[in-house]
Design a protein around this motif. Structure first.
Motif, PDB file in Angstrom:
ATOM      1  N   UNK B 131      -1.163  -6.353  -3.861  1.00 52.97           N
ATOM      2  CA  UNK B 131       0.263  -6.028  -3.961  1.00 52.97           C
ATOM      3  C   UNK B 131       1.117  -7.278  -4.056  1.00 52.97           C
ATOM      4  N   UNK B 140       7.718  -3.996   0.354  1.00 57.84           N
ATOM      5  CA  UNK B 140       7.291  -3.052  -0.689  1.00 57.84           C
ATOM      6  C   UNK B 140       5.795  -2.790  -0.601  1.00 57.84           C
ATOM      7  N   UNK B 144       4.557   1.034   0.021  1.00 57.43           N
ATOM      8  CA  UNK B 144       3.927   1.808  -1.052  1.00 57.43           C
ATOM      9  C   UNK B 144       2.403   1.802  -0.997  1.00 57.43           C
ATOM     10  N   UNK B 145       1.828   0.791  -0.335  1.00 57.70           N
ATOM     11  CA  UNK B 145       0.373   0.654  -0.403  1.00 57.70           C
ATOM     12  C   UNK B 145      -0.291   0.774   0.967  1.00 57.70           C
ATOM     13  N   UNK B 148       0.849   4.284   3.396  1.00 57.02           N
ATOM     14  CA  UNK B 148       0.235   5.563   3.045  1.00 57.02           C
ATOM     15  C   UNK B 148      -1.258   5.619   3.394  1.00 57.02           C
ATOM     16  N   UNK B 149      -1.940   4.486   3.279  1.00 60.15           N
ATOM     17  CA  UNK B 149      -3.360   4.478   3.629  1.00 60.15           C
ATOM     18  C   UNK B 149      -3.541   4.503   5.140  1.00 60.15           C
TER      19      UNK B 149
END
Lengths: 240, 229
Positions: B131, B140, B144-145, B148-149
């Motif tokens: 990222x 960010x 976004x990465x 969520x995981x």
């Protein structure tokens, strides 16, 4: 394009890079080889500041990027990076993997980004995987997508950190093929690899690193035909 | 046998006692729900603070404060925390549900914080590097990465924490709240018969938690659609 001056990196007591100076010009395809632990990956990761150098100076298109005040997020947009372990975003499908950065960084509209993504996927023959998730792909497919994910940012240079080392042997070829095409298109590339064939064929310069320094640098022909230093001769005798 | 039926009748039916159990259950769920929401909010904030690092890799002041909070809460019994909240910190409040919800929420937050911290750390570092290498900022990349995981990682232990929370509210009787456990206990002492009220309460807890387990299972499967398991 990139000027590196006396780059040093230490992890605690461990000195990994011991003074590297080099000049990467536009259109160069620099291939870095060397034994494991020689610092070649660390060197590459210093170029986009994923590792912060202990000392030394790196400038990218005239801007000193090792300056603490440098805007790394902006600089990194221009440097694509491909990792040994692909690092596709596991929570996103392939299309979103490719469009996330250009859209969130407002470089492209969503429509533009998706159009570009489909064109890139078509180029590597994986258009039908747009809505698939990374887990369902082979290593070779993942790495080719990782490459086009970087390309979607229209970088000025691409860094490859052992891009084929985690692949099954039969998938190495497809990834190298994409890299070869990229080189033919004129992309400036810095590649850390163990693929000597690729180095010979695509490289404009091959560097041999050992113990944190560049021991030898030459054109691929000279590099492989007439290695000068005993360490490189020894290394080549083991890998070729 | 007639004796058995008679005891059942006295435990649940006489004077519409079954309504008391449901009122008690209502209070149990009310406290648990508020506490779970509060715990989730506090826990998320505390986890993010705990992971905070300055640019040269040192812990931030926020990280230190979150660390102290987690230590203190995990190092003391929740009954003691509840009593301190009721008799000292909020001694002027007559709203028992509020006091209990706050106390359990603050307690749960410490455990949730550790769960979320572990969930974030479990996301492969390569995801962050990829990222950042694309020019995404720290925030960010996280949003976004990584996050969520991490949510997927933490769902099973968070579900477990909620289950523990529902059952732990059984101690609110200490501050005179009539939850399911206290109601059952009161009926037992009034009828001189413990079996039906207590086993009845146990069955109700079990059913509630079974339903939660099923709900969490469905949620987990939905979130796993991008996973290889």
């Amino acid at each position: 394009m990139i000027i590196i001056k006396d780059l040093r990196k230490e992890f605690g007591d461990l000195k990994v890079l011991n003074g590297i100076s080099y000049h990467i010009k536009k259109g160069d395809k620099i291939v870095i080889v060397g034994p494991s632990g020689s610092g070649k990956s660390t060197f590459l990761r210093c170029l986009n500041l994923l590792e912060t150098p202990t000392s030394g100076r790196i400038s990218f298109e005239g801007e000193i990027i090792t300056d603490p005040k440098a805007d790394l997020n902006r600089i990194r947009r221009h440097m694509g990076m491909v990792f040994q372990n692909f690092n596709l975003f596991n929570n996103l499908n392939i299309l979103d993997n490719i469009t996330l950065a250009p859209v969130k960084l407002k470089i492209k509209s969503r429509e533009e980004a998706e159009e570009d993504a489909f064109r890139l996927l078509e180029r590597i023959g994986l258009k039908d995987k747009a809505s698939a998730y990374p887990y369902s792909l082979s290593g070779g497919q993942k790495q080719r997508i990782a490459i086009v994910r970087s390309l979607a940012m229209n970088p000025k240079l691409m860094l490859f950190d052992e891009p084929t080392s985690a692949l099954d042997p039969e998938m190495v070829g497809e990834v190298l093929e994409v890299m070869r095409e990229l080189a033919n298109d004129g992309m400036t590339m810095v590649v850390v690899t163990h693929e000597m064939g690729f180095a010979r064929e695509v490289g404009t310069k091959v560097l041999f690193m050992d113990e944190g320094v560049i021991v030898e640098e030459n054109t691929p022909e000279e590099f492989f035909a007439h290695p000068k230093s005993p360490r490189l001769q020894d290394f080549l005798s083991k890998v070729l | 046998m007639a004796d058995f039926a008679d005891k059942f009748q006295r435990a649940f039916l006489e004077g519409d006692r079954w309504k008391l159990y449901f009122k008690g259950l209502g209070l149990t769920l009310e406290v648990a729900l508020f506490a779970a929401i509060l715990g989730l909010v506090i826990g998320t904030v505390a986890a993010l603070l705990r992971l905070g690092k300055t640019n040269d890799g040192k812990n931030t002041v926020g990280s230190f404060i979150a660390g102290v909070y987690i230590d203190v809460i995990r190092g003391t019994p929740s009954v003691v925390q509840l009593l301190i909240m009721w008799f000292i910190i909020m001694k002027n409040s007559t709203n028992g549900v509020l006091v209990a919800s706050l106390s359990f929420g603050i307690n749960s937050g410490a455990y949730v914080a550790e769960i979320i911290r572990a969930g974030i750390l479990a996301v492969d570092k390569g995801q962050t590097e990829a990222g950042r290498s694309l020019g995404l900022s720290k925030a960010q990349t996280f949003l976004y990465i990584v996050f969520p995981q991490a949510v997927k990682n933490v769902l099973p232990p968070i579900g477990n924490e909620f289950i523990v929370l529902v059952k732990e509210t059984a101690i609110v009787g200490y501050v005179s709240l009539s939850d399911l456990t206290r109601v059952a206990n009161q009926v037992a002492s009034r009828t001189y018969e413990a079996f039906f009220p207590l086993v009845g309460a146990a069955v109700i807890y079990f059913v509630i938690i079974k339903l939660m387990t099923i709900g969490l299972g469905i949620l987990e499967r939905r979130l796993r659609k991008s996973d290889h398991h």
